[in-house]
Design an enzyme around this catalytic site. Structure first.
Site, PDB file in Angstrom:
ATOM      1  N   TYR A  19       0.831  -1.215   0.000  1.00 24.67           N
ATOM      2  CA  TYR A  19       0.000   0.000   0.000  1.00 24.67           C
ATOM      3  C   TYR A  19       0.858   1.255   0.000  1.00 24.67           C
ATOM      4  N   ARG A 162       2.587   9.341   5.841  1.00 25.53           N
ATOM      5  CA  ARG A 162       1.388   9.747   6.581  1.00 25.53           C
ATOM      6  C   ARG A 162       0.117   9.571   5.731  1.00 25.53           C
ATOM      7  N   LYS A 214       6.228   9.866  14.119  1.00 25.22           N
ATOM      8  CA  LYS A 214       5.266   9.033  13.383  1.00 25.22           C
ATOM      9  C   LYS A 214       4.379   8.271  14.358  1.00 25.22           C
ATOM     10  N   ASN A 218      -0.035   8.549  15.249  1.00 25.99           N
ATOM     11  CA  ASN A 218      -1.062   7.490  15.218  1.00 25.99           C
ATOM     12  C   ASN A 218      -1.591   7.174  16.617  1.00 25.99           C
ATOM     13  N   HIS A 252     -16.670  24.122  19.069  1.00 29.29           N
ATOM     14  CA  HIS A 252     -15.713  24.837  19.911  1.00 29.29           C
ATOM     15  C   HIS A 252     -14.412  24.993  19.111  1.00 29.29           C
ATOM     16  N   GLY A 265      -9.424  -0.578  13.189  1.00 26.75           N
ATOM     17  CA  GLY A 265      -8.719  -1.616  12.422  1.00 26.75           C
ATOM     18  C   GLY A 265      -7.584  -1.009  11.617  1.00 26.75           C
ATOM     19  N   CYS A 268      -2.160  -0.103  11.021  1.00 21.01           N
ATOM     20  CA  CYS A 268      -1.307   0.836  11.759  1.00 21.01           C
ATOM     21  C   CYS A 268      -1.788   1.206  13.137  1.00 21.01           C
ATOM     22  N   LYS A 271      -1.382  -1.231  15.925  1.00 21.09           N
ATOM     23  CA  LYS A 271      -0.011  -1.654  16.285  1.00 21.09           C
ATOM     24  C   LYS A 271       0.878  -0.506  16.725  1.00 21.09           C
ATOM     25  N   ARG A 336      -7.141  -5.894   7.147  1.00 24.76           N
ATOM     26  CA  ARG A 336      -6.180  -6.116   8.241  1.00 24.76           C
ATOM     27  C   ARG A 336      -6.714  -5.570   9.577  1.00 24.76           C
ATOM     28  N   ARG A 408     -21.175   1.857  12.401  1.00 23.11           N
ATOM     29  CA  ARG A 408     -20.357   2.871  11.733  1.00 23.11           C
ATOM     30  C   ARG A 408     -21.137   4.144  11.411  1.00 23.11           C
TER      31      ARG A 408
HETATM   32  N1  LIG Z   1      -0.845   1.166   4.695  1.00 22.53           N
HETATM   33  C1  LIG Z   1      -0.781   2.443   5.038  1.00 22.53           C
HETATM   34  O1  LIG Z   1      -1.721   3.212   4.841  1.00 22.53           O
HETATM   35  C2  LIG Z   1       0.433   2.976   5.728  1.00 22.53           C
HETATM   36  C3  LIG Z   1       1.462   2.130   6.123  1.00 22.53           C
HETATM   37  N2  LIG Z   1       2.556   2.650   6.754  1.00 22.53           N
HETATM   38  C4  LIG Z   1       3.661   1.791   7.152  1.00 22.53           C
HETATM   39  O2  LIG Z   1       4.334   1.375   5.959  1.00 22.53           O
HETATM   40  C5  LIG Z   1       4.831   0.052   6.116  1.00 22.53           C
HETATM   41  C6  LIG Z   1       4.305  -0.808   4.988  1.00 22.53           C
HETATM   42  O3  LIG Z   1       2.908  -0.849   5.143  1.00 22.53           O
HETATM   43  P1  LIG Z   1       2.023  -1.404   3.954  1.00 22.53           P
HETATM   44  O4  LIG Z   1       2.530  -0.906   2.654  1.00 22.53           O
HETATM   45  O5  LIG Z   1       0.601  -1.185   4.340  1.00 22.53           O
HETATM   46  O6  LIG Z   1       2.364  -2.975   4.045  1.00 22.53           O
HETATM   47  P2  LIG Z   1       2.058  -4.067   2.934  1.00 22.53           P
HETATM   48  O7  LIG Z   1       2.038  -5.374   3.633  1.00 22.53           O
HETATM   49  O8  LIG Z   1       0.911  -3.635   2.100  1.00 22.53           O
HETATM   50  O9  LIG Z   1       3.340  -3.983   1.976  1.00 22.53           O
HETATM   51  C7  LIG Z   1       4.584  -4.524   2.324  1.00 22.53           C
HETATM   52  C8  LIG Z   1       5.092  -5.286   1.093  1.00 22.53           C
HETATM   53  O10 LIG Z   1       6.466  -5.627   1.275  1.00 22.53           O
HETATM   54  C9  LIG Z   1       6.680  -6.938   0.775  1.00 22.53           C
HETATM   55  N3  LIG Z   1       7.901  -7.459   1.402  1.00 22.53           N
HETATM   56  C10 LIG Z   1       8.062  -7.842   2.684  1.00 22.53           C
HETATM   57  N4  LIG Z   1       9.357  -8.191   2.902  1.00 22.53           N
HETATM   58  C11 LIG Z   1      10.029  -7.983   1.732  1.00 22.53           C
HETATM   59  C12 LIG Z   1      11.372  -8.131   1.311  1.00 22.53           C
HETATM   60  N5  LIG Z   1      12.323  -8.553   2.157  1.00 22.53           N
HETATM   61  N6  LIG Z   1      11.701  -7.828   0.017  1.00 22.53           N
HETATM   62  C13 LIG Z   1      10.750  -7.400  -0.838  1.00 22.53           C
HETATM   63  N7  LIG Z   1       9.441  -7.234  -0.512  1.00 22.53           N
HETATM   64  C14 LIG Z   1       9.096  -7.522   0.765  1.00 22.53           C
HETATM   65  C15 LIG Z   1       5.405  -7.682   1.126  1.00 22.53           C
HETATM   66  O11 LIG Z   1       5.252  -8.817   0.311  1.00 22.53           O
HETATM   67  C16 LIG Z   1       4.343  -6.605   0.863  1.00 22.53           C
HETATM   68  O12 LIG Z   1       3.898  -6.653  -0.468  1.00 22.53           O
HETATM   69  C17 LIG Z   1       4.393  -0.396   7.507  1.00 22.53           C
HETATM   70  O13 LIG Z   1       5.455  -0.175   8.412  1.00 22.53           O
HETATM   71  C18 LIG Z   1       3.226   0.522   7.826  1.00 22.53           C
HETATM   72  O14 LIG Z   1       3.063   0.722   9.221  1.00 22.53           O
HETATM   73  C19 LIG Z   1       2.662   3.993   7.033  1.00 22.53           C
HETATM   74  C20 LIG Z   1       1.661   4.857   6.644  1.00 22.53           C
HETATM   75  C21 LIG Z   1       0.499   4.426   5.939  1.00 22.53           C
HETATM   76  C1  LIG Z   2      -2.783  10.201  12.344  1.00 22.01           C
HETATM   77  C2  LIG Z   2      -3.510   9.599  11.183  1.00 22.01           C
HETATM   78  O1  LIG Z   2      -4.486  10.164  10.686  1.00 22.01           O
HETATM   79  N1  LIG Z   2      -3.023   8.408  10.705  1.00 22.01           N
HETATM   80  C3  LIG Z   2      -3.639   7.843   9.533  1.00 22.01           C
HETATM   81  C4  LIG Z   2      -3.951   6.364   9.780  1.00 22.01           C
HETATM   82  O2  LIG Z   2      -4.700   5.957   8.674  1.00 22.01           O
HETATM   83  P1  LIG Z   2      -5.567   4.560   8.702  1.00 22.01           P
HETATM   84  O3  LIG Z   2      -5.443   3.955   7.375  1.00 22.01           O
HETATM   85  O4  LIG Z   2      -5.190   3.757   9.893  1.00 22.01           O
HETATM   86  O5  LIG Z   2      -7.083   5.053   8.824  1.00 22.01           O
HETATM   87  P2  LIG Z   2      -7.858   5.785  10.019  1.00 22.01           P
HETATM   88  O6  LIG Z   2      -8.778   6.753   9.393  1.00 22.01           O
HETATM   89  O7  LIG Z   2      -6.934   6.247  11.052  1.00 22.01           O
HETATM   90  O8  LIG Z   2      -8.777   4.570  10.597  1.00 22.01           O
HETATM   91  C5  LIG Z   2      -8.225   3.559  11.388  1.00 22.01           C
HETATM   92  C6  LIG Z   2      -9.411   2.846  12.032  1.00 22.01           C
HETATM   93  O9  LIG Z   2     -10.016   3.719  13.001  1.00 22.01           O
HETATM   94  C7  LIG Z   2     -11.403   3.881  12.720  1.00 22.01           C
HETATM   95  N2  LIG Z   2     -11.758   5.257  13.050  1.00 22.01           N
HETATM   96  C8  LIG Z   2     -11.109   6.291  12.457  1.00 22.01           C
HETATM   97  C9  LIG Z   2     -11.424   7.585  12.803  1.00 22.01           C
HETATM   98  C10 LIG Z   2     -12.426   7.840  13.779  1.00 22.01           C
HETATM   99  O10 LIG Z   2     -12.752   8.984  14.107  1.00 22.01           O
HETATM  100  N3  LIG Z   2     -13.063   6.766  14.348  1.00 22.01           N
HETATM  101  C11 LIG Z   2     -12.750   5.485  14.020  1.00 22.01           C
HETATM  102  O11 LIG Z   2     -13.335   4.536  14.548  1.00 22.01           O
HETATM  103  C12 LIG Z   2     -11.558   3.560  11.244  1.00 22.01           C
HETATM  104  O12 LIG Z   2     -12.856   3.086  10.967  1.00 22.01           O
HETATM  105  C13 LIG Z   2     -10.511   2.457  11.054  1.00 22.01           C
HETATM  106  O13 LIG Z   2     -11.025   1.199  11.430  1.00 22.01           O
HETATM  107  O14 LIG Z   2      -2.720   5.601   9.873  1.00 22.01           O
HETATM  108  C14 LIG Z   2      -1.900   5.688   8.695  1.00 22.01           C
HETATM  109  C15 LIG Z   2      -0.729   4.748   8.881  1.00 22.01           C
HETATM  110  O15 LIG Z   2       0.213   5.089   9.568  1.00 22.01           O
HETATM  111  O16 LIG Z   2      -0.868   3.658   8.291  1.00 22.01           O
HETATM  112  C16 LIG Z   2      -1.475   7.123   8.508  1.00 22.01           C
HETATM  113  O17 LIG Z   2      -0.622   7.212   7.391  1.00 22.01           O
HETATM  114  C17 LIG Z   2      -2.720   7.986   8.331  1.00 22.01           C
HETATM  115  O18 LIG Z   2      -2.341   9.347   8.199  1.00 22.01           O
END
Ligand SMILES: NC(=O)C1=CN([C@@H]2O[C@H](COP(=O)(O)OP(=O)(O)OC[C@H]3O[C@@H](n4cnc5c(N)ncnc54)[C@H](O)[C@@H]3O)[C@@H](O)[C@H]2O)C=CC1
Ligand SMILES: CC(=O)N[C@@H]1[C@@H](OP(=O)(O)OP(=O)(O)OC[C@H]2O[C@@H](n3ccc(=O)[nH]c3=O)[C@H](O)[C@@H]2O)O[C@H](C(=O)O)[C@@H](O)[C@@H]1O
Length: 428
Positions: A19, A162, A214, A218, A252, A265, A268, A271, A336, A408
């Protein structure tokens, strides 16, 4: 290195095309760099090279196809293809091992792959969300594996993402960004690279401060959602609609109460607070309790459902319950840590049949009508836009009993003839 970044001749490798990694690779390729994406899942590599992303995100296929067409992006699972690159960007997953211990095995394996491929002068960037001090530890690991000196023979940066899924390509450009270097020069080079597409503000700091920032972001969100969920419990005590109260409280100038729901859920928020306070969890009561409150919401939703069963003397073991939504958030296919799965686990043994339907994920039934026909209860577990358009009175005609539980805040006005209960809806 500075010049190669400025004239876009620097060769980049992105490790992990999920992602985060795939959109980042696409943005850099369309900014003019040659990008090799290394991904261990060969089926994903194939899909990407065919011009079709394996994740649902607006604009991703057309942006991917333009990156492939201009020859600037190629996905591979062969580590030989990322040898001697100028920049390595690591975007692998950083899940938990159990309910609170970080699992950095994917990160470490990716760092070892980079150490085996990089050259003197390479810039290594970790985008993954990691516990504080991890970037420095990975720099030491690279020193041990390569004999190179961190900060002198190679640069190392933590550059957290982010982006919000569903708006990734907009936020990749317009979000402000932090670059945490093990040395100031490392942070400067990373900032220069990302400014090839980032229009938001950019800030430089140390890698450890960046890692903490970071996780604070979250954790702040998780704690605020827990507060909103606790406010939702008040709704029943006082017979009010908590969403009306939240909307008014948010008038406010300095109050921004979040939205209560069936749970938190995603990859991020469940965890990241643990990555921040691990291994001294006992010292952080508020952060820990917030996690417990958010994780209790699926069980609270089960209580609402069983209360409805009791109101019409329905023996739970004879009921058919349809869960609408499996994704962790609206208009996403990502399941997830989805609260829907926690709810299904909690009711599976106690009801007659659990059916599921999600327009993005699939489910036990292919259509809404099939999933609802003859059912006794519907539980809304995801706020997909399409659920907001449902005519509940119409749909109720094909149900056996008409119980509607809203996890929701999708249903504004409860439909006639239904037993309606919703999180935060104390007026029903
Ligand atoms: N999904 C999101 O919206 C956000 C995620 N993050 C952070 O970014 C990181 C990645 O998250 P996602 O992209 O959601 O995870 P993801 O699971 O979607 O992507 C990770 C990818 O890396 C691959 N991979 C794992 N080990 C590898 C290796 N050794 N060599 C090559 N490919 C490998 C996996 O097969 C997978 O496709 C996490 O630490 C997450 O917390 C931060 C902000 C937003
Ligand atoms: C501080 C912040 O806004 N972090 C974001 C967050 O995005 P994420 O994909 O986790 O979505 P989210 O909108 O936080 O929702 C997470 C979960 O929380 C729930 N949720 C969200 C907002 C709310 O007011 N109430 C609620 O119940 C959502 O339904 C979902 O199940 O985490 C991302 C990440 O780090 O993966 C980060 O990049 C995003 O900017």
């Amino acid at each position: 290195m500075r010049e190669k970044i400025e004239n876009r001749t620097a060769e980049l490798a992105v490790i992990g095309l999920g992602y985060i990694g795939l959109p980042t690779a696409i943005m850099l390729a369309n900014a003019g760099f040659r990008v090799t994406g290394l991904e261990i899942r060969e089926d994903v590599v194939e899909k990407i090279n065919s011009g079709h992303a394996h994740i649902i995100e607006p604009e991703i296929d057309e942006l991917l196809q333009s990156a492939l067409k201009n020859g600037n992006l190629r996905a591979t699972s062969n580590t030989e293809d990322i040898k001697e690159k100028d920049v390595y960007i690591i975007c692998v997953q950083t899940p938990l091992k159990d309910d609170k211990t970080p699992n950095l095995s994917y990160l470490e394996s990716a760092v070892r792959t980079v150490a085996g491929a990089m050259k003197k002068g390479s810039l290594v960037i970790i985008e993954s969300t990691v516990p504080p001090l991890t970037t420095a530890k990975m720099a030491t690991l690279i020193e041990e594996l390569t004999g190179l000196k961190a900060g002198e023979d190679f640069y190392m940066v933590h550059a957290p993402e982010r982006v919000m899924p569903g708006r990734i390509f907009k936020e990749l450009v317009y979000n402000s960004r932090i670059f945490g270097g093990i040395t100031p020069e490392s942070a400067e080079l990373a900032e220069l690279l990302y400014r090839s597409f980032v229009k938001g503000q950019t800030f430089k700091t140390s890698s450890t401060v960046s890692e903490v920032v970071k996780l604070m972001e979250n954790t702040f969100r998780d704690v605020n959602i827990a507060l909103a969920n606790e406010f939702a419990f008040l709704a029943y005590q006082y017979g009010i609609n908590v969403f009306e109260a939240i909307e008014l409280a948010n008038t406010h100038p300095r109050v921004r109460i979040h939205i209560p729901g069936i749970g938190v859920g995603g990859h991020c928020l469940p965890k990241d607070p643990h990555l921040l306070i691990w291994p001294a969890e006992e010292d952080f009561g508020l952060i820990r309790l917030a996690r417990e409150i958010n994780d209790s919401m699926p069980l609270f939703t089960k209580d609402l459902l069983f209360k409805a069963f009791r109101e019409i003397n329905l023996p739970p073991e004879e009921t058919v319950v349809t869960i609408l939504g499996l994704a962790y958030k609206g208009n996403s296919d990502d399941t997830r840590n989805s609260p829907a799965s926690a709810l299904i686990e909690a009711i599976r043994e106690d009801v007659g049949e659990v059916r599921t339907y999600d327009p993005y994920v699939g489910g036990t039934h292919e259509s809404l009508e099939a999933a609802v026909s003859g059912a006794d209860a519907i539980v809304i577990a995801t706020d997909h836009t399409s659920f907001k358009a449902i005519n509940w009175e119409e749909l109720g005609k094909i149900m056996r009993n008409k119980i509607l539980i809203d996890g929701r805040h999708v249903v504004k006005e409860p439909p006639k003839g239904f037993i309606f209960k919703g999180i935060g809806r104390g007026e029903y």
